[in-house]
Write a protein that holds these residues in place. Sequence first.
Motif, short mmCIF file in Angstrom:
data_model
loop_
_atom_site.label_atom_id
_atom_site.label_comp_id
_atom_site.label_asym_id
_atom_site.label_seq_id
_atom_site.Cartn_x
_atom_site.Cartn_y
_atom_site.Cartn_z
N ILE A 4 -62.23 -29.69 -34.95
CA ILE A 4 -62.88 -30.35 -36.08
C ILE A 4 -61.88 -30.57 -37.21
O ILE A 4 -61.83 -31.65 -37.82
CB ILE A 4 -64.08 -29.52 -36.57
N ALA A 5 -61.08 -29.54 -37.49
CA ALA A 5 -60.09 -29.65 -38.56
C ALA A 5 -59.09 -30.76 -38.28
O ALA A 5 -58.75 -31.56 -39.16
CB ALA A 5 -59.38 -28.32 -38.74
N LYS A 6 -58.64 -30.84 -37.04
CA LYS A 6 -57.67 -31.88 -36.67
C LYS A 6 -58.29 -33.27 -36.82
O LYS A 6 -57.65 -34.19 -37.33
CB LYS A 6 -57.21 -31.66 -35.22
N ALA A 7 -59.54 -33.41 -36.39
CA ALA A 7 -60.22 -34.70 -36.49
C ALA A 7 -60.42 -35.12 -37.94
O ALA A 7 -60.46 -36.33 -38.24
CB ALA A 7 -61.56 -34.65 -35.76
N ARG A 8 -60.55 -34.16 -38.85
CA ARG A 8 -60.82 -34.45 -40.25
C ARG A 8 -59.57 -34.39 -41.12
O ARG A 8 -59.65 -34.60 -42.33
CB ARG A 8 -61.84 -33.45 -40.80
N GLY A 9 -58.43 -34.11 -40.51
CA GLY A 9 -57.20 -34.04 -41.29
C GLY A 9 -57.20 -32.87 -42.26
O GLY A 9 -56.64 -32.94 -43.36
N LYS A 10 -57.81 -31.77 -41.86
CA LYS A 10 -57.91 -30.58 -42.69
C LYS A 10 -57.31 -29.39 -41.96
O LYS A 10 -57.00 -29.45 -40.77
CB LYS A 10 -59.38 -30.28 -43.03
N SER A 11 -57.17 -28.29 -42.68
CA SER A 11 -56.79 -27.03 -42.04
C SER A 11 -58.06 -26.29 -41.65
O SER A 11 -59.13 -26.55 -42.20
CB SER A 11 -55.97 -26.17 -43.01
N VAL A 12 -57.94 -25.36 -40.72
CA VAL A 12 -59.10 -24.56 -40.32
C VAL A 12 -59.64 -23.79 -41.52
O VAL A 12 -60.85 -23.62 -41.67
CB VAL A 12 -58.71 -23.58 -39.18
N ALA A 13 -58.75 -23.35 -42.40
CA ALA A 13 -59.18 -22.57 -43.57
C ALA A 13 -60.07 -23.37 -44.51
O ALA A 13 -60.89 -22.80 -45.23
CB ALA A 13 -57.96 -22.05 -44.33
N ASN A 15 -65.75 -31.56 -50.40
CA ASN A 15 -66.83 -31.49 -49.44
C ASN A 15 -66.42 -32.23 -48.17
O ASN A 15 -65.61 -33.14 -48.22
CB ASN A 15 -68.09 -32.14 -50.02
N THR A 16 -66.97 -31.84 -47.06
CA THR A 16 -66.68 -32.49 -45.80
C THR A 16 -67.99 -32.97 -45.19
O THR A 16 -68.92 -32.20 -45.04
CB THR A 16 -66.00 -31.52 -44.81
N GLN A 17 -68.04 -34.24 -44.85
CA GLN A 17 -69.19 -34.79 -44.15
C GLN A 17 -68.87 -34.81 -42.66
O GLN A 17 -67.93 -35.46 -42.22
CB GLN A 17 -69.50 -36.20 -44.65
N LEU A 20 -62.40 -25.55 -43.58
CA LEU A 20 -63.74 -25.75 -43.04
C LEU A 20 -64.73 -24.68 -43.49
O LEU A 20 -65.86 -25.01 -43.87
CB LEU A 20 -63.68 -25.81 -41.51
N PRO A 21 -64.37 -23.37 -43.48
CA PRO A 21 -65.31 -22.39 -44.02
C PRO A 21 -65.65 -22.63 -45.48
O PRO A 21 -66.78 -22.42 -45.91
CB PRO A 21 -64.56 -21.06 -43.84
N ARG A 22 -64.69 -23.10 -46.27
CA ARG A 22 -64.96 -23.40 -47.67
C ARG A 22 -65.99 -24.52 -47.79
O ARG A 22 -66.92 -24.45 -48.59
CB ARG A 22 -63.67 -23.80 -48.38
N ASP A 23 -65.81 -25.55 -46.98
CA ASP A 23 -66.77 -26.65 -47.01
C ASP A 23 -68.14 -26.18 -46.53
O ASP A 23 -69.17 -26.55 -47.07
CB ASP A 23 -66.28 -27.80 -46.11
N PHE A 24 -68.14 -25.36 -45.48
CA PHE A 24 -69.39 -24.82 -44.94
C PHE A 24 -70.17 -24.09 -46.01
O PHE A 24 -71.37 -24.26 -46.17
CB PHE A 24 -69.06 -23.88 -43.77
#
Length: 332
Positions: free
Chosen positions: A237-246, A275-277, A248-252
């Motif tokens: 998911i992080a790769k698809a969104r251009g983000k780091s794994v770290a 935010n991540t959609q 994603l929990p923040r967005d969650f």
Amino acid sequence: MVNVPVATLPSNGKTIPLVGFGTAEYPFNSTGSVKESTLHAIKLGYRHFDTAALYLCEQAFGEAIAEALHLGLIKSRNELFITSKLWLSNAHAHLVIPALQTTLKNLGLEYLDLYLIHYPLSLRPGSDSSLLLKKEDIMKMDFESVWGAMEECQKLGLTKSIGVSNFSCKKLEELLAIAKIPPAVNQVELNPVWRQKKLRKFCEEKGIHITAYSPLGAKGAVWGTNRVMDSEVLQEIAKARGKSVAQLPRDFLQTRAVHRFNQLPRLPAKIQIQNTQYSKTSTKQNNYTASDQPTSQTQPTKITKCSNKKRAEEKGGDDAMNKPVMRKFRRW
């Protein structure tokens, strides 16, 4: 400097920053880096700081606050939101106020913004301040008297708000039944693989704000796990969104109206408020990987009175509590 968004505490109308900086490291205060890291965090824009008597770093943290004021990094103590916690050996009615006074002395402050009961149990007065609890020291907490003393702390102006940590739905129900001032906050472990859905719903209904600790799983800590940072699905998911794994929990957590803590080993280069959609595909992946079980490798213990097939959270048991500590007092 990033302006960190705030939330309003339903119980008393006070505001709390949605991103905080935790001063815990394990072993506690083992690197002596709390002062330096806190000053760096203030420079980055952090204004909410979380500490505890258990962490053995209140004095170093207080020195950092004093130096930040001296250096002009903050204009006054009022710019900060500071949380600390009552340790179990002081969770007795006659020891609560003295414990908070000791914390304030260590920090060099006149008041806290939030004071929490660290766990829903007590230890024999004078016992060691450690997560390695001795069975003979464990005592059932007298909620009515201990919470009454916490309420007195707020009335005396020693803290602006009071709350709890690691309390389950069941323990919160017991507390709410006797509380004159309801807990403003419940600080619990919460991340994409330990979502605490029932507890979140309960707290929302009761007007209790949720604080999330170990949002990245606390990898390397005695209570931690690698299931968040090493999750293949989160990595995809992080790769698809251009983000780091770290991230994603923040967005969650941000999408669930809770706030979270970054800890000393993972101080980011800057505070990232975003935010991540997620697409339907990524949401399905996340739901498939995430669960409502603890991130600890240990399954729920007998304290929950549930089998492993029936999760502790679904029964409203003491699943919200720190699992290494749970093993020491499962009969409570």
